[in-house]
Scaffold this motif. Structure first.
Motif, PDB file in Angstrom:
ATOM      1  N   ALA A 134       2.504   1.943  -3.326  1.00  0.00           N
ATOM      2  CA  ALA A 134       1.555   2.619  -4.214  1.00  0.00           C
ATOM      3  C   ALA A 134       1.470   4.110  -3.905  1.00  0.00           C
ATOM      4  N   SER A 144       0.828  -1.210   0.000  1.00  0.00           N
ATOM      5  CA  SER A 144       0.000   0.000   0.000  1.00  0.00           C
ATOM      6  C   SER A 144       0.861   1.258   0.000  1.00  0.00           C
ATOM      7  N   MET A 199      -1.580  -1.592  -4.736  1.00  0.00           N
ATOM      8  CA  MET A 199      -2.557  -1.321  -3.682  1.00  0.00           C
ATOM      9  C   MET A 199      -3.655  -2.384  -3.653  1.00  0.00           C
ATOM     10  N   GLY A 215      -6.650   1.564  -5.326  1.00  0.00           N
ATOM     11  CA  GLY A 215      -5.943   1.027  -6.486  1.00  0.00           C
ATOM     12  C   GLY A 215      -6.638   1.385  -7.789  1.00  0.00           C
ATOM     13  N   LEU A 221      -8.681  -0.353   0.117  1.00  0.00           N
ATOM     14  CA  LEU A 221      -7.504  -0.437  -0.750  1.00  0.00           C
ATOM     15  C   LEU A 221      -7.885  -0.731  -2.201  1.00  0.00           C
TER      16      LEU A 221
END
Length: 507
Positions: A320, A317, A484, A393, A389
């Motif tokens: 990203a 995460s 992500m 993304g 998440l």
């Protein structure tokens, strides 16, 4: 002895300092690439210049956490660190936009990031210190709210100074625009003011009170404490050290003989150094040496299982997020609006939209921060974090397909939902697995899994963008988006409430 239940406003006061921290952090995130590019940095050089943030966090946070666990002054346990970091950070915010050269700007960023980390790390432990397990989710949600609010205000400042107050967003070649300068000046004032509010309007438990509380908790749940065998722990530490040393040496050699990009050395030379640290501590422990150095390195092996599982979630995460912070300006100016000259009005107008985008995702994070605990109660922390998440993304990936300002703002809504969850849910999942006597230290170690992916991103993203994507930064956002989504899937394997592991020679 038990921790008392704090009121809404007490939790508000103890979290308010994060408003200033994130105000300054947002200014840095949204404008540093712009400052570097204005001072002459090329696209492929920008990630390595950003390496300051993760490297300083990697070194500073566990050290500050360790010492803040053992500190007690008239100001308290964590608050002296809040204050020192705020003073230094505010000074750097005044200096950063006045940097005459690229390398002075990069050096100021290193100092500023170290200072921000001095303030930031103890704030996470502050929640664990002052709140019981039933209020910690609320405490981290409050921090998430102030992080989002501070970031909105900080991100919007350059845009507001230009479009509301008429301050120029352009300057002569090699100079930072006045709109950016005044934003950093205001950020310095807000940073120190917000931290002072927390320092003077919150209380802390003394070390003796925390010890009594922890003893009471151990009486309730003695099965949660596991003492590991010292000799086996030392042997494991030695094996891990040799593995890191060997792997780092082999890959560093391959980088050298193949003439690969120099940024790759940072990651694998760092792995060699880490291996040497583990080996040296194992040798010291065989001689029964016990000090801050051996404890800090050894406790990395003794992390609770939940912390190890959350490490992978955090890694992807934050990889990203770092790709977004580094490359959004270049992706928006170049891919979306097709402008490449930092001195042109079109470029600076497009670049001004990036802080607005960042303000939107932080505003969304602030708005949904108190909704996530509600959703978590109806489902679970794991499901809530996974869904958040996924939204993030998809938001990052969508930038590739957009061609207007409104669409970019909608993409940031998904990122904002993910950001709110990243700032709160993992810490809520982790906090109940940590001993109160080491809350600061383990929160600092947990930051490794925020920092390491940023080092990896800063090390390899420039190489990937250059070698595989023809120097088109928007593809870095796509890579970040898929990272992500992967981190969301990994959330499902996290198990909380595992035993607290303690080495018999380290406590």
């Amino acid at each position: 002895m038990q921790k008392r239940k704090l009121s809404f406003w007490e939790i508000w006061n103890m979290s308010f300092g994060f408003l200033g921290i994130q105000f300054g952090f947002a200014l840095q995130n949204a404008n540093t690439s712009r400052i570097f590019e204005t001072l002459g940095a090329s696209v492929e050089d920008i990630p390595i210049l950003w390496i300051a943030a993760p490297v300083t966090g990697l070194v500073v946070q566990p050290i500050i956490g360790y010492f803040s666990d053992k500190t007690w002054t008239k100001l308290g346990r964590r608050k002296p660190y809040f204050l020192i970091g705020a003073i230094l950070s505010s000074i750097c915010l005044f200096l950063m936009p006045n940097s005459p050269t690229l390398w002075i700007a990069a050096g100021t960023l290193w100092i500023m990031d170290a200072s921000i980390n001095i303030s930031m790390e103890p704030f996470r432990a502050f929640v664990g210190d002052n709140l019981d397990e039933h209020q910690r989710t609320q405490g981290f949600a409050m921090q998430s709210f102030f992080i989002g609010l501070g970031a909105v205000l900080g991100s919007l400042l350059p845009y507001l100074f230009t479009n509301v107050f008429g301050i120029s967003n352009t300057a002569a070649e090699g100079l930072i625009p006045d709109s950016v300068k005044w934003s950093f000046y205001v950020g310095g004032i807000v940073f120190i003011s917000a931290v002072l509010w927390t320092v003077f309007n919150s209380k802390e438990y003394s070390p003796e009170e925390l010890a009594a509380i922890e003893a009471k908790d151990k009486e309730k749940e003695p099965q949660r404490v596991e003492v590991v065998d010292k000799s086996k722990n030392i042997a494991k530490q030695m094996r891990v050290g040799f593995f890191m040393l060997l792997l780092g040496a082999i890959v560093t050699y391959l980088i050298f003989i193949n003439g690969l990009t120099k940024e790759l050395y940072i990651l694998f030379v760092g792995l060699i150094i880490a291996g040497l640290l583990f080996i040296s501590v194992a040798l010291l422990r065989k001689r029964n040496v016990r000090n801050g150095y051996t404890i800090i390195i050894t406790d990395m092996l003794n992390m609770p299982l939940a912390m190890k599982q959350l490490a992978w979630v955090q890694f992807f995460s934050w990889f990203a997020l770092f790709s977004m912070w580094i490359y959004t300006t270049q992706a928006v100016t170049g891919h979306v609006f097709n402008t490449f000259d930092p001195k042109s009005q079109a470029y600076n107008d497009a670049a001004d939209w990036v802080p607005v985008m960042f303000a939107v995702y932080n505003g969304v994070a602030a708005a949904v921060s108190f909704l996530l605990p509600v959703l978590a109660k109806r489902t679970s922390n794991k499901i809530t974090h996974m869904l958040a998440l996924f939204f993030g993304g998809l938001g990052l990936i969508s930038v590739y397909f957009l061609s207007d300002k409104t669409g970019l703002l909608l993409a940031m809504v998904g990122v904002g939902i993910a950001w709110a969850s990243i700032l709160s849910i993992p810490y809520a999942m982790l906090s109940n697995s940590l001993p109160s006597s080491k809350m600061g230290y383990y929160m600092g170690i947990f930051n490794f899994f925020v920092v390491l992916p940023q080092i990896v991103a800063a090390t390899i993203l420039g190489f990937i963008v250059k070698e595989f994507f023809n120097n088109e930064p928007v593809y870095a956002l796509i890579v970040g988006g898929f990272a992500m989504i992967l981190s969301g899937l990994l959330t499902l394997r996290v198990k909380t409430k595992h035993k607290i592991v303690i080495d018999e020679n380290q406590n």
